[in-house]
Design a protein around this motif. Structure first.
Motif, PDB file in Angstrom:
ATOM      1  N   LEU A  20      32.661  16.036  -2.703  1.00 22.93           N
ATOM      2  CA  LEU A  20      33.104  14.703  -2.289  1.00 22.93           C
ATOM      3  C   LEU A  20      33.901  14.783  -0.987  1.00 22.93           C
ATOM      4  CD1 LEU A  20      34.147  13.138  -5.717  1.00 22.93           C
ATOM      5  CD2 LEU A  20      32.182  12.490  -4.290  1.00 22.93           C
ATOM      6  N   ARG A  21      34.714  15.824  -0.829  1.00 26.71           N
ATOM      7  CA  ARG A  21      35.480  15.977   0.409  1.00 26.71           C
ATOM      8  C   ARG A  21      34.528  16.236   1.589  1.00 26.71           C
ATOM      9  NH1 ARG A  21      38.818  19.202  -3.020  1.00 26.71           N
ATOM     10  NH2 ARG A  21      40.758  18.063  -3.544  1.00 26.71           N
ATOM     11  N   ALA A  22      33.505  17.095   1.345  1.00 24.76           N
ATOM     12  CA  ALA A  22      32.532  17.382   2.418  1.00 24.76           C
ATOM     13  C   ALA A  22      31.758  16.124   2.806  1.00 24.76           C
ATOM     14  CB  ALA A  22      31.570  18.478   1.953  1.00 24.76           C
ATOM     15  N   LEU A  23      31.376  15.321   1.790  1.00 24.67           N
ATOM     16  CA  LEU A  23      30.662  14.068   2.055  1.00 24.67           C
ATOM     17  C   LEU A  23      31.526  13.118   2.858  1.00 24.67           C
ATOM     18  CD1 LEU A  23      28.239  12.196   1.666  1.00 24.67           C
ATOM     19  CD2 LEU A  23      29.247  11.526  -0.574  1.00 24.67           C
ATOM     20  N   ALA A  24      32.801  13.036   2.493  1.00 26.32           N
ATOM     21  CA  ALA A  24      33.707  12.153   3.218  1.00 26.32           C
ATOM     22  C   ALA A  24      33.859  12.601   4.669  1.00 26.32           C
ATOM     23  CB  ALA A  24      35.072  12.135   2.510  1.00 26.32           C
ATOM     24  N   ALA A  25      33.867  13.946   4.896  1.00 23.14           N
ATOM     25  CA  ALA A  25      34.000  14.460   6.265  1.00 23.14           C
ATOM     26  C   ALA A  25      32.755  14.112   7.096  1.00 23.14           C
ATOM     27  CB  ALA A  25      34.223  15.967   6.226  1.00 23.14           C
ATOM     28  N   ARG A  26      31.559  14.278   6.520  1.00 22.97           N
ATOM     29  CA  ARG A  26      30.332  13.961   7.251  1.00 22.97           C
ATOM     30  C   ARG A  26      30.262  12.468   7.563  1.00 22.97           C
ATOM     31  NH1 ARG A  26      27.941  17.631   3.611  1.00 22.97           N
ATOM     32  NH2 ARG A  26      27.066  15.899   2.401  1.00 22.97           N
ATOM     33  N   LEU A  27      30.642  11.661   6.576  1.00 19.68           N
ATOM     34  CA  LEU A  27      30.619  10.216   6.823  1.00 19.68           C
ATOM     35  C   LEU A  27      31.607   9.842   7.921  1.00 19.68           C
ATOM     36  CD1 LEU A  27      30.409   8.863   3.145  1.00 19.68           C
ATOM     37  CD2 LEU A  27      28.591   8.839   4.867  1.00 19.68           C
TER      38      LEU A  27
END
Length: 234
Positions: A20-27
């Motif tokens: 979820l943290r990685a997804l938030a960073a990409r977004l």
């Protein structure tokens, strides 16, 4: 001030949080507006997200504390129970000793009581014999006394009858004497009454004679006075 609604806590895998943290960073890099919302949600629930190891560690810590408390409580109870058991054992030993002493005392008392009962039985038998002998003596003495009293009563009755006869004889003599004297008194009374009547008649006759003489004298005196009165007038 409103209280926050309590949230249900659920164990979340650490890999899920990393993704979820990685997804938030990409977004965020893609300048996707959803990254803002996702970061806000993750920041909001970050304090409540716990790993399984963390939860287990907390449970172990809490359980260890509770277990230590229960161990101490159990040890205290065990110590008190041991003390109570030891005190009960001491009291039981004292009671056993006292019970043994009481049994010995009871045995001694029973022996003394049996001896006293034997003595009492002998005393009762002896008392019965003495009572029988005393009753026999009493009956003999009472019979002797009764005979003496009866004899004295008969003697007194004989003397009383003799005295009674003598008294009756004296009474009869007195009655005869009284009758004779009464007869004499009646005769004397009759004679005195006759003498009184005779004297009374004599007095009446004398009184009549005196009265007749006085009447004659009064008549003579009256005649003289009358005669004297006539002579003086002439």
């Amino acid at each position: 001030m409103t209280m926050e609604k309590e949230r249900a806590i659920q164990c979340v895998p650490a890999e899920l949080m990393e993704r979820l943290r990685a997804l938030a960073a990409r977004l965020w890099e893609d300048k996707n507006p959803a990254s803002v919302h996702l970061n806000a949600v993750m920041e909001e629930f970050e304090p409540d997200v716990k790993t399984l190891g963390h939860i287990i560690s907390e449970y172990e810590t809490d359980y260890s504390g509770r277990l230590a408390f229960k161990d101490r409580e159990y040890a205290q109870k065990e110590g008190r129970l041991k003390e109570e058991i030891e005190d009960i054992n001491k009291r039981f030993s004292a009671l056993e000793s006292s019970h043994s002493a009481c049994l010995r005392k009871i045995a001694e008392v029973k022996g003394v009581l049996a001896a006293k009962e034997s003595e009492l039985a002998e005393l009762k038998a002896k008392t019965a014999e003495e009572e029988s002998a005393l009753n026999s003596k009493y009956v003999a003495k009472m019979q002797e006394l009764y005979d003496r009293v009866s004899k004295k009563e008969l003697e007194m009755l004989g003397r009383w009858e003799e005295k009674n006869k003598s008294i009756d004889s004296k009474i009869q003599g007195l009655e005869n004497d009284y009758t004779a004297r009464l007869s004499q008194l009646k005769l004397r009374e009759k004679a005195m009454e006759e003498d009184f009547n005779a004297r009374k008649a004599e007095l009446i006759r004398t009184f009549d004679k005196v009265k007749a003489g006085m009447d004659v004298r009064e008549k003579n005196l009256a005649a003289r006075e009358e005669a004297n009165g006539k002579g003086g007038r002439v």
